[in-house]
Design a protein around this motif. Sequence first.
Motif, PDB file in Angstrom:
ATOM      1  N   PHE A  41      10.844  -0.869  13.577  1.00 42.04           N
ATOM      2  CA  PHE A  41      11.889  -0.321  12.707  1.00 42.04           C
ATOM      3  C   PHE A  41      13.295  -0.859  12.940  1.00 42.04           C
ATOM      4  O   PHE A  41      14.217  -0.424  12.285  1.00 42.04           O
ATOM      5  CB  PHE A  41      11.912   1.213  12.797  1.00 42.04           C
ATOM      6  N   HIS A  80      16.968  10.247  15.581  1.00 41.97           N
ATOM      7  CA  HIS A  80      16.147   9.070  15.323  1.00 41.97           C
ATOM      8  C   HIS A  80      16.966   8.013  14.586  1.00 41.97           C
ATOM      9  O   HIS A  80      16.923   6.831  14.908  1.00 41.97           O
ATOM     10  CB  HIS A  80      14.909   9.449  14.509  1.00 41.97           C
ATOM     11  N   GLN A 115      13.459   5.399   3.409  1.00 34.68           N
ATOM     12  CA  GLN A 115      12.830   6.606   2.897  1.00 34.68           C
ATOM     13  C   GLN A 115      12.110   6.299   1.592  1.00 34.68           C
ATOM     14  O   GLN A 115      11.022   6.768   1.345  1.00 34.68           O
ATOM     15  CB  GLN A 115      13.885   7.691   2.646  1.00 34.68           C
ATOM     16  N   ARG A 142      18.187   4.229  15.655  1.00 30.86           N
ATOM     17  CA  ARG A 142      18.032   3.045  14.809  1.00 30.86           C
ATOM     18  C   ARG A 142      19.357   2.315  14.667  1.00 30.86           C
ATOM     19  O   ARG A 142      19.406   1.081  14.708  1.00 30.86           O
ATOM     20  CB  ARG A 142      17.528   3.448  13.421  1.00 30.86           C
ATOM     21  N   VAL A 181      19.105   7.337   4.867  1.00 36.26           N
ATOM     22  CA  VAL A 181      18.325   8.543   5.148  1.00 36.26           C
ATOM     23  C   VAL A 181      18.814   9.694   4.281  1.00 36.26           C
ATOM     24  O   VAL A 181      18.048  10.504   3.777  1.00 36.26           O
ATOM     25  CB  VAL A 181      18.429   8.896   6.638  1.00 36.26           C
ATOM     26  N   HIS A 199      16.749  13.784  10.584  1.00 39.16           N
ATOM     27  CA  HIS A 199      16.305  12.822  11.595  1.00 39.16           C
ATOM     28  C   HIS A 199      17.521  12.273  12.332  1.00 39.16           C
ATOM     29  O   HIS A 199      17.596  11.090  12.615  1.00 39.16           O
ATOM     30  CB  HIS A 199      15.545  11.676  10.958  1.00 39.16           C
ATOM     31  N   TYR A 259       6.099   4.134   9.379  1.00 41.03           N
ATOM     32  CA  TYR A 259       5.273   3.613   8.285  1.00 41.03           C
ATOM     33  C   TYR A 259       3.776   3.641   8.608  1.00 41.03           C
ATOM     34  O   TYR A 259       2.956   3.288   7.785  1.00 41.03           O
ATOM     35  CB  TYR A 259       5.701   2.190   7.931  1.00 41.03           C
ATOM     36  N   VAL A 264       9.571  -1.318   4.605  1.00 41.22           N
ATOM     37  CA  VAL A 264       8.799  -0.278   5.291  1.00 41.22           C
ATOM     38  C   VAL A 264       9.690   0.675   6.091  1.00 41.22           C
ATOM     39  O   VAL A 264       9.208   1.675   6.601  1.00 41.22           O
ATOM     40  CB  VAL A 264       7.736  -0.857   6.252  1.00 41.22           C
ATOM     41  N   ASN A 265      10.963   0.373   6.230  1.00 42.32           N
ATOM     42  CA  ASN A 265      11.773   1.199   7.133  1.00 42.32           C
ATOM     43  C   ASN A 265      12.790   2.060   6.413  1.00 42.32           C
ATOM     44  O   ASN A 265      13.782   2.462   6.976  1.00 42.32           O
ATOM     45  CB  ASN A 265      12.458   0.322   8.184  1.00 42.32           C
TER      46      ASN A 265
END
Lengths: 273, 170
Positions: free
Chosen positions: B31, B142, A116, B146, B134, B139, A186, A113-114
């Motif tokens: 996350f 962000h 792209q 993370r 990514v 981002h 998500y 879920v984390n």
Amino acid sequence: MRNLFQIILRFHFQLLYFVLMIISLLLLMNSNEYHETTWFNSSSFVTGKVYNTWYSVRRYFSLRQENDRLAMENNILKNMLKQNYLKEDSQLLQGSGTVQFSYYPAIVINKSVNRQKNFMTLNIGSLSGVEPEMGVVAPDGVVGIVRDVSPHFSTVIPIINTGSHLSVKIRGKEFFGTISWEGPDYRTARLNEIPFHVPVEIGDIIETSGFSAIFPRGITVGIVNEVSRGTDDYFLDIQIILATDFLKVNHVMVIRNNVRKEQKELEQKTGNG
Amino acid sequence: MGKNNSVILLWTIVLLIFQILVLNSVYLFGFVNPYVYVFVILILPIDLRPWIGLMVAFFLGLTLDTFTDTPGMHMAATLTMAFFRPAVLRLIAPREGYEADARPDLGEMGFYWYFRYSGLLVFIHHLLLFYLEVFRFSHFFHTLSRVMLSWIASMILIFLFQILVQKPQK
């Protein structure tokens, strides 16, 4: 020649790093078009087996929540039983015979879920009748669309994948748009292609349109959370909260559209005409 | 030496299973995903030939990638981590150099040394991993948050593993 050999010997570490790095970057580039390298695919035999075995251990720990969810879904389905309707309606409900959508129960054995490009793996595959491009739903709402199928497993592109697109409408308002997801959260997604003049309100329910012949009409996708005019000249900028909790989703249903082929063939014929 | 190798191999298997089956489905606060399997690269002997380190990193990344459907992503991150390991080891070497049979061990080298050693390498790994994932910088902050949060989570776990793995102090 000997010099070259010495240079290679001297910089073998840097050279090896360089070569291996190129291999990994090539793999990375080629995988942007989701799952092109099939041997990497978690629907492949070994990884699928490992995840399946692990699931059989893990499932016991979420039984209570799963029970609650299934009981809730049962409740909704019971309310739709034809005994609940007056006689005239129940005759209508029996319809004329063809069942358009049938459902196969499946279990999510792996997911992310984390990222792209999030994905999911289900524990049923072509031997159970799953085919690419079938819809997947959870008790709460839409999950995604089947991408690849092996005999025992299938992979799903969920809504929360940057490559996913889903045709939807606003419940009760008959305005159509598409859902897309750009990350990173998500729990939310974007609703596009809704023009300015549409009176979208926070709390409006977004459901499947039934256009793509993948999902039946009217399955919940999410709830409107934020509406703004955005930067675009014609369309609203709408954020929705997804109905499905992708972190917890476990039991899902794969939807088969029994007349999809017929519809597609007919549409193609018209398109080519 | 042979015993040491089999210990490393055992830890590799344990960490891979733990990472793939447990940690990959852990999302702290939605996350934050700890990546503790890189501990395998951290426990390699200090005097190991660098190119062997690269090969270990290659196969480690390959295994992770196979199970997470991310061809090349973990591989690139672990390779870069193994590439910088000799440099980091030189950077933080004690004044008189490493002893012949020194191991990158919390008890042997001390907390400050171990924190710099693992902190730097894990940071390199996470930075590459998250930005490759990514694959664009829209981002940026962000993703950076993370990286930082996952770094903290990974470091806590790595220290726990390190305390488990090291020889009891005499």
